[in-house]
Design a protein around this motif. Structure first.
Motif, PDB file in Angstrom:
ATOM      1  N   VAL A 179       0.974  -1.144   0.021  1.00 48.23           N
ATOM      2  CA  VAL A 179       0.155   0.084   0.127  1.00 48.23           C
ATOM      3  C   VAL A 179       0.822   1.264  -0.048  1.00 48.23           C
ATOM      4  N   PHE A 180       0.690   2.177  -1.067  1.00 49.30           N
ATOM      5  CA  PHE A 180       1.451   3.373  -1.003  1.00 49.30           C
ATOM      6  C   PHE A 180       0.874   4.433   0.090  1.00 49.30           C
ATOM      7  N   SER A 181      -0.530   4.714   0.055  1.00 49.91           N
ATOM      8  CA  SER A 181      -1.040   5.839   0.890  1.00 49.91           C
ATOM      9  C   SER A 181      -2.409   5.255   1.049  1.00 49.91           C
ATOM     10  N   THR A 182      -2.857   6.379   2.187  1.00 52.21           N
ATOM     11  CA  THR A 182      -4.303   6.369   2.454  1.00 52.21           C
ATOM     12  C   THR A 182      -4.675   7.665   2.852  1.00 52.21           C
ATOM     13  N   ILE A 183      -5.878   8.137   2.623  1.00 49.19           N
ATOM     14  CA  ILE A 183      -6.456   9.483   3.201  1.00 49.19           C
ATOM     15  C   ILE A 183      -6.804   9.277   4.816  1.00 49.19           C
ATOM     16  N   GLU A 184      -6.069  10.155   5.338  1.00 49.04           N
ATOM     17  CA  GLU A 184      -6.682  10.122   6.965  1.00 49.04           C
ATOM     18  C   GLU A 184      -6.962  11.333   7.611  1.00 49.04           C
ATOM     19  N   PRO A 185      -7.796  11.383   8.722  1.00 48.18           N
ATOM     20  CA  PRO A 185      -7.703  12.518   9.816  1.00 48.18           C
ATOM     21  C   PRO A 185      -6.136  12.719  10.293  1.00 48.18           C
ATOM     22  N   LEU A 186      -5.645  13.865  10.202  1.00 46.88           N
ATOM     23  CA  LEU A 186      -4.185  14.004  10.607  1.00 46.88           C
ATOM     24  C   LEU A 186      -4.148  14.933  11.946  1.00 46.88           C
ATOM     25  N   LYS A 187      -2.917  14.494  12.518  1.00 44.85           N
ATOM     26  CA  LYS A 187      -2.338  15.246  13.720  1.00 44.85           C
ATOM     27  C   LYS A 187      -1.185  15.275  13.603  1.00 44.85           C
ATOM     28  N   PRO A 188      -0.396  15.760  14.518  1.00 43.15           N
ATOM     29  CA  PRO A 188       1.083  15.790  14.621  1.00 43.15           C
ATOM     30  C   PRO A 188       1.457  14.099  15.033  1.00 43.15           C
TER      31      PRO A 188
END
Length: 515
Positions: free
Chosen positions: A305-314
């Protein structure tokens, strides 16, 4: 507790926005933590057992069942045994850790609630049916329990969390002590991007990922450029669903318009549906995106898996990487601004089930998760010397780290008591504090929709959403053909009545705030 609740309180949180930022920015420790960690831990350990005059020896033995959303772990029994030794001493309890994997969560928890299966503690969230399940009587109202057995919670948790997660002025869940701001973006394999010479700094919008994924697909044909499990572009829409993300009716956090609408009416939502369809047809998205039960975190473990869309934070990428056993190989890119809504204050909570035979002991345990450093780290990361080694507060993986790596610390207790991995920033919790500063508050901050009067419609809508939404949001079906069918089905199921009721309650909430 099953009861009829009145219309949403007109005096909820008039000063929440001010309290949120003043408390987050003015403390001398990471936002959301309260006081010195060591003193909080010591105080919580003693107070939990003694609240209400009950010392551990005075309490009858009790086995707690904790159900949360996350992948079962190979060394779960070993961690339970270690927890039981501490919990027996603290509150004369033992524990059954019962995680339910991401893809199976909705069906299994709904069945659990409907069948009144005995459970003590359940994970819940604004986006995970919190309001609907309160209306069903699934969660116990926590006022008395929190006052009697939760002093460690109230002393360590930013008041904005408890205030912002109330329904009709009452708490039915104890929020995780975590970040208060939200941002969406992409997590990706930095090592692969470097290998392929990809300039990820060019990615400013989701559409910019097209050129990146084209190269990944050509150069790494066995790798999935964008892994989805049920759709994820919604993380970039910046909607406020006003207290329960599973019930239709949203506003945009991007502007001041307080008109509640179907998200299918927003141009940004249609834009991401079309983008998902384009990416799916190009082979960028996994073909089973609409049906797979494999979480994005677990998908990274497979190495393809190369990437995912995520809710982000530090540090979000580092958290996922460590849980997947690929520490240091992931990075992240923010694609939205920072906002604050009830989705964050109620974004991860532990509720006491109304089927619990000992809700007092359940609250004692939740209190320990907010105050006892040993317990919360044991539950989240496993056993020191087995699943990690520890130097100060920094963990280093062992060859058995993968045997216990739930990757759900954001669900459980007080994150500010957690250790950090050696691949994470040592000042991670200070970064959380900075992340919270300057976030834009949603007009709906503090509002939670009371769905009592439209329970039948909410139930019917849930079936329609289950039939259509994942397929649309993953690009698995023709958007132009299926979206109109979906909207028509929502209207037939009563979506307009639900939105009208949500608008009525929201208008009253805004009027009480003087807006």
């Amino acid at each position: 507790m099953k009861q009829t609740r009145k219309t949403i309180s007109l005096v909820v949180l008039p000063l929440l926005v001010i309290a949120l930022f003043m408390s987050a920015c003015s403390k001398n420790q990471p936002s959301g933590s309260g006081g010195n960690e060591a003193s909080a831990s010591n105080a919580g350990a003693s107070a939990t057992a003694n609240d209400g005059g009950n010392a551990p020896a005075d309490l009858k033995p009790y086995k707690l069942k904790l159900v949360y959303e996350g992948p079962p772990q190979a060394d779960e029994a070993m961690v339970e045994d270690a927890l039981n030794k501490i919990l027996t001493e603290k509150i004369n309890a033992t524990i059954d850790i019962a995680p339910i994997d991401w893809g199976a969560w909705d069906d299994k928890v709904n069945l659990m609630i409907a069948s009144r299966e005995p459970v003590d503690i359940l994970f819940t969230a604004q986006w995970n049916g919190y309001s609907k399940n309160v209306a069903k009587g699934a969660y116990k109202e926590l006022g008395d329990l929190l006052g009697k057995y939760g002093q460690g919670i109230t002393s360590s948790l930013d008041p904005s969390f408890l205030e912002g997660s109330k329904i009709n002025g009452k708490n039915y869940g104890i929020p995780t002590n975590k970040e208060l701001a939200f941002a969406g973006g992409v997590v990706y394999r930095k090592d692969i991007a470097d290998e392929l010479g990809l300039d990820m700094s060019t990615v400013k919008t989701a559409e910019d990922l097209d050129a990146i994924y084209k190269v990944v697909k050509e150069k790494k044909p066995d790798m999935t450029p964008l892994y989805m499990q049920g759709g994820s572009f919604g993380q970039l829409t910046e909607f406020d669903s006003l207290g329960d993300g599973t019930i239709p009716g949203v506003i945009s956090k991007e502007d001041s318009d307080t008109t509640v609408k179907m998200m299918e009416d927003f141009d940004i939502y249609k834009r991401y549906l079309k983008l998902a369809r384009d990416f799916f047809q190009k082979g960028y998205i996994n073909k089973d995106a609409a049906t797979t039960q494999l979480s994005s975190g677990d998908a990274y473990k497979g190495g393809n898996v190369f990437s995912t869309i995520e809710p982000l934070k530090p540090g979000k990428a580092a958290e996922i990487a460590n849980a997947a056993g690929i520490g240091g190989k992931l990075d992240q890119i923010y694609l939205t601004g920072k906002t604050v809504s009830t989705s964050e204050t109620a974004g991860a909570m532990l509720a006491v089930s109304t089927t619990s035979k000992n809700p007092e002991r359940a609250m004692m345990f939740i209190n320990l998760l907010h105050t006892d450093k040993d317990i919360v780290n044991l539950l989240n990361f496993g056993i020191e010397g087995v699943h990690y080694t520890l130097s100060g507060d920094v963990m280093t993986p062992t060859d058995k780290s993968g045997q216990y790596a739930p990757g759900v610390a954001w669900e459980l207790g007080n994150q500010f008591l957690n250790h950090v991995w050696n691949t994470e920033a040592p000042d991670k919790w200070e970064q959380f504090k900075a992340f919270n500063e300057g976030a834009k508050p949603s007009p709906g901050l503090g509002f939670v929709f009371n769905s009592d009067s439209v329970k039948a419609e909410v139930g019917a809508l849930a079936n329609v959403i289950k039939q259509y939404q994942k397929a649309l949001e993953t690009g698995s079906v023709d958007t132009d053909k299926v979206l109109p069918e979906y909207v028509a089905a929502l209207k037939s199921a009563g979506v307009e009545k639900v939105i009208a009721e949500k608008q009525k309650q929201f208008d009253a909430f805004l009027a009480a705030k003087g807006k």
